[in-house]
Design an enzyme around this catalytic site. Structure first.
Site, mmCIF file in Angstrom:
data_model
loop_
_atom_site.group_PDB
_atom_site.id
_atom_site.type_symbol
_atom_site.label_atom_id
_atom_site.label_comp_id
_atom_site.label_asym_id
_atom_site.label_seq_id
_atom_site.Cartn_x
_atom_site.Cartn_y
_atom_site.Cartn_z
ATOM 1 N N ASP A 21 0.927 -1.092 -0.057
ATOM 2 C CA ASP A 21 0.021 0.155 0.043
ATOM 3 C C ASP A 21 0.901 1.093 0.083
ATOM 4 O OD1 ASP A 21 -1.924 1.968 0.525
ATOM 5 O OD2 ASP A 21 -2.162 1.408 2.599
ATOM 6 N N ASP A 25 -3.946 3.805 2.705
ATOM 7 C CA ASP A 25 -5.378 3.746 2.782
ATOM 8 C C ASP A 25 -5.873 2.399 3.063
ATOM 9 O OD1 ASP A 25 -5.103 2.469 0.399
ATOM 10 O OD2 ASP A 25 -6.248 3.821 -0.790
ATOM 11 N N ASP A 98 -4.381 -10.479 -15.532
ATOM 12 C CA ASP A 98 -5.548 -11.492 -15.371
ATOM 13 C C ASP A 98 -6.849 -10.742 -15.858
ATOM 14 O OD1 ASP A 98 -7.176 -13.364 -14.270
ATOM 15 O OD2 ASP A 98 -6.100 -13.401 -12.422
ATOM 16 N N ASP A 199 -9.423 -15.743 -16.882
ATOM 17 C CA ASP A 199 -9.953 -16.306 -16.045
ATOM 18 C C ASP A 199 -11.120 -17.487 -16.579
ATOM 19 O OD1 ASP A 199 -10.738 -16.126 -12.931
ATOM 20 O OD2 ASP A 199 -12.843 -15.605 -13.871
ATOM 21 N N GLU A 257 -6.897 -20.324 -17.386
ATOM 22 C CA GLU A 257 -7.373 -21.064 -16.184
ATOM 23 C C GLU A 257 -8.315 -22.004 -16.582
ATOM 24 O OE1 GLU A 257 -9.360 -20.421 -11.794
ATOM 25 O OE2 GLU A 257 -10.293 -19.348 -13.533
ATOM 26 N N HIS A 330 -4.305 -17.088 -5.389
ATOM 27 C CA HIS A 330 -5.152 -16.347 -4.643
ATOM 28 C C HIS A 330 -6.559 -17.122 -4.422
ATOM 29 C CE1 HIS A 330 -6.603 -16.140 -8.563
ATOM 30 N NE2 HIS A 330 -7.633 -15.506 -8.133
ATOM 31 N N ASP A 331 -6.601 -18.424 -4.833
ATOM 32 C CA ASP A 331 -7.971 -18.946 -4.438
ATOM 33 C C ASP A 331 -7.662 -20.261 -3.618
ATOM 34 O OD1 ASP A 331 -9.470 -17.842 -6.202
ATOM 35 O OD2 ASP A 331 -9.230 -18.602 -8.146
HETATM 36 C C1 NOJ Z 1 -11.456 -17.849 -10.782
HETATM 37 C C2 NOJ Z 1 -10.905 -16.837 -10.272
HETATM 38 O O1 NOJ Z 1 -9.593 -17.238 -9.948
HETATM 39 C C3 NOJ Z 1 -11.548 -16.573 -8.965
HETATM 40 O O2 NOJ Z 1 -10.718 -15.773 -7.804
HETATM 41 C C4 NOJ Z 1 -12.727 -16.057 -9.084
HETATM 42 O O3 NOJ Z 1 -13.781 -15.955 -8.052
HETATM 43 C C5 NOJ Z 1 -13.575 -16.919 -10.264
HETATM 44 N N1 NOJ Z 1 -12.764 -17.336 -11.282
HETATM 45 C C6 NOJ Z 1 -14.557 -16.269 -10.722
HETATM 46 O O4 NOJ Z 1 -14.219 -14.951 -11.772
HETATM 47 CA CA CA Z 2 -3.468 2.260 -1.401
#
Ligand code: NOJ
Ligand code: CA
Length: 557
Positions: A21, A25, A98, A199, A257, A330-331
């Site tokens: 950051d 913020d 992405d 995605d 993906e 990130h998932d």
């Molecule tokens: C895959 C993404 O990696 C995920 O973070 C997202 O929630 C779903 N696709 C829907 O876009």
């Molecule tokens: Ca910021």
């Protein structure tokens, strides 16, 4: 033939909201990434892969895009992006974006127009259906809500959303939709980006007739069946069309993906003669944890299963297609928490996993923070969690009368927020990520786990990453060499990578037990040891046993 740049590259995934950051913020931003470029070049990565940075109401943290041509104000503006891109290029770093084009946000002007009337010219940009016998058009469940259909009062019809209600699926059958999407990709290519991570790209074509799904019903009687959602033949037609529509196609990289794919599917998406994608992410390792309730069940994995899955992909994709290698994103839960043993073998298991990531065939992807061994987090209350998927699981489980402790245990293990806590830069307040309380709390273990503590320590996880990245780059055998698993009859994972000039042997003990050093390897232990994660504790020579999570790479020829 010259090897494509993206095959040799090490990718680094940035989740911008949680990286750094710059303006205090509480939200990470583009200038924050700009300020950390020297860290990234020092580490030795080649490509930055940014999770979505476009305007978004943030129902799903940017995967619900309301304007594809502009930057979300929380991340900065288009000049900040241009400055970042130029500075990255100057440092020989490529940048890929992405982008979610299976769906938009419901606040995107296309959807606002589409829902306004049945006769609007953009009505057909999305998938609308009238009620069937007064009910929903079919029995599909969504990932983030009970049903994949939302009723719209204005026109008394339903629209399809495989993800949240605020992520309506685009109608790819409409050629104008496709043309508009390709123009968006070209807008960013013209700005100079080096490619895209697309995605859920294998969901863009829907099954003809939108047939009912079979499978396990959720509480509301709906079914989520991935065989029905992904990989319809038309996906391939659309991807080929996209490839011809894109500018500079030979220079950029397209990464899909792709959920629920086999090796054969991966070949069909990435075979060089197919002219579709350059590489795919496949999820077979991750799926090993899935049970009846999907990911929330977290079935145990075994070293044998891991070996089988990796060997299957490595052997069968060779010379036919290409994949992106990742052990976290990130998932998913944090890599070391999911596949390693952070409690007793934090350093060893994190570095063993890194050894795997950089010695297999495919492009290696680091997820931010894994290079310092960041771990899962345990927030006390559901209110500390931000992810809509986690909240959906929580409310459904309560409805199902699951015990609260059991719900929280699942969340601690698999919530996507495990990977989304702020990057731990130092032991300053809020981990040096921001001076004010961030949008999501930091993991309290930042006091011990942070970049500052590791960057000058030669025996840290971070230094190990730097070293292994360097080794991978120095030895082309890791890029296009063949893969040969050697059966050790136990839980050790032993394989060779070979090309015309070199051969290397990789030995991994992915368990918390001491195992016998394999006879096969003894012939090589007098040779050069390229990588040894416990070199500061044990010698790599004349070994009789392999310590828990120990990893070696020997240069055999
Ligand atoms: C895959 C993404 O990696 C995920 O973070 C997202 O929630 C779903 N696709 C829907 O876009
Ligand atoms: Ca910021």
């Amino acid at each position: 033939m010259k090897i494509k740049w993206w095959k040799e590259s090490v990718f680094y995934q940035i989740y911008p909201k949680s990286f750094y950051d710059s303006n205090d913020d509480g939200v990470g931003d583009l200038n924050g990434i700009y300020q950390k470029l020297d860290y990234l070049t020092w580490l030795g990565v080649d490509v930055l892969y940014l999770s979505p940075i476009y305007c978004s109401p943030n129902d799903d943290n940017g995967y619900d895009i309301s304007n594809y041509h502009d930057i979300s104000p929380e991340f900065g503006n288009i000049s900040d992006f241009e400055r970042l891109l130029d500075a990255a290029h100057e440092k020989n770093l490529k940048v890929i974006l992405d982008i979610a084009i299976n769906h938009t946000s419901d606040e995107h002007p296309w959807f606002v127009a589409s829902r306004s009337s049945k006769n609007h010219p953009l009505r057909d940009y999305y998938i609308w259906r009238s009620p069937k016998n007064g009910e929903e058009p079919n029995n599909w469940a969504s990932y983030f809500s009970p049903s994949a259909w939302a009723f719209d009062e204005t026109t008394k019809e339903y629209y399809l959303h495989l993800y949240s209600k605020k992520q309506p699926d685009l109608n790819w059958e409409n050629p104008q939709v496709r043309t508009d999407l390709y123009a968006i990709l070209n807008f960013w290519i013209e700005k100079g980006v080096d490619g895209f991570r697309l995605d859920v790209i294998n969901a863009i074509a829907k099954i003809p007739g939108l047939l009912d799904a079979c499978g396990k019903k959720n509480l509301q009687g709906k079914v989520l069946n991935e065989n029905l959602i992904y990989n319809h033949p038309k996906v391939h037609d659309y991807l080929r069309e996209m490839a011809t529509a894109l500018k500079n196609r030979e220079e950029i990289v397209l990464i899909g993906e792709t959920i629920n794919i086999t090796v054969q599917d991966a070949i069909a998406y990435t075979g060089p003669e197919r002219y579709e994608l350059d590489m795919v992410f496949q999820f077979e390792l991750r799926d090993m944890h899935y049970g009846e309730n999907g990911k929330w069940d977290q079935l145990p994995h075994t070293p044998h299963k891991i070996k089988d899955i990796i060997s299957h992909w490595q052997t069968n994709l060779l010379n036919k297609g290409w994949q992106g290698l990742f052990l976290g994103n990130h998932d998913t839960p944090r890599m070391v928490s999911c596949w390693g043993e952070p409690k007793n073998h934090w350093y060893a298991s994190a570095t063993l996993l890194a050894t795997l990531l950089f010695t297999l065939q495919g492009s290696s992807f680091i997820y931010q923070g894994d290079e310092i061994g960041m771990t899962n987090v345990q927030f006390e209350s559901i209110d500390d969690y931000q992810d809509l998927d986690t909240h959906f699981f929580y409310t459904q489980s309560l409805l199902n009368q699951v015990d609260l402790q059991q719900i929280m245990t699942s969340i601690w293990r698999v919530s996507r927020d495990n990977a989304r806590t702020p990057m731990q830069w130092s032991d300053d307040l809020h981990a040096g990520f921001s001076t004010i309380k961030p949008w999501i709390s930091v993991n309290p273990n930042y006091i011990d786990i942070h970049v500052k503590a590791q960057e000058n320590n030669p025996n840290s996880i971070l230094s190990f990453y730097k070293k292994v990245i360097h080794i991978r780059k120095k030895h082309p055998v890791f890029i296009e060499g063949s893969f040969e698993p050697i059966d050790t009859k136990d839980e050790l994972f032993l394989f060779m990578r070979k090309d015309a000039k070199q051969s290397v042997a990789v030995l991994l003990n992915p368990t918390p037990h001491t195992l016998k050093f394999p006879d096969f390897l003894e012939q090589f232990t007098q040779k050069k040891c390229l990588v040894h994660n416990l070199a500061h504790i044990h010698t790599h020579k004349a070994r009789k046993t392999v310590a828990p999570y120990e990893a070696f790479v020997y240069l055999c020829k």
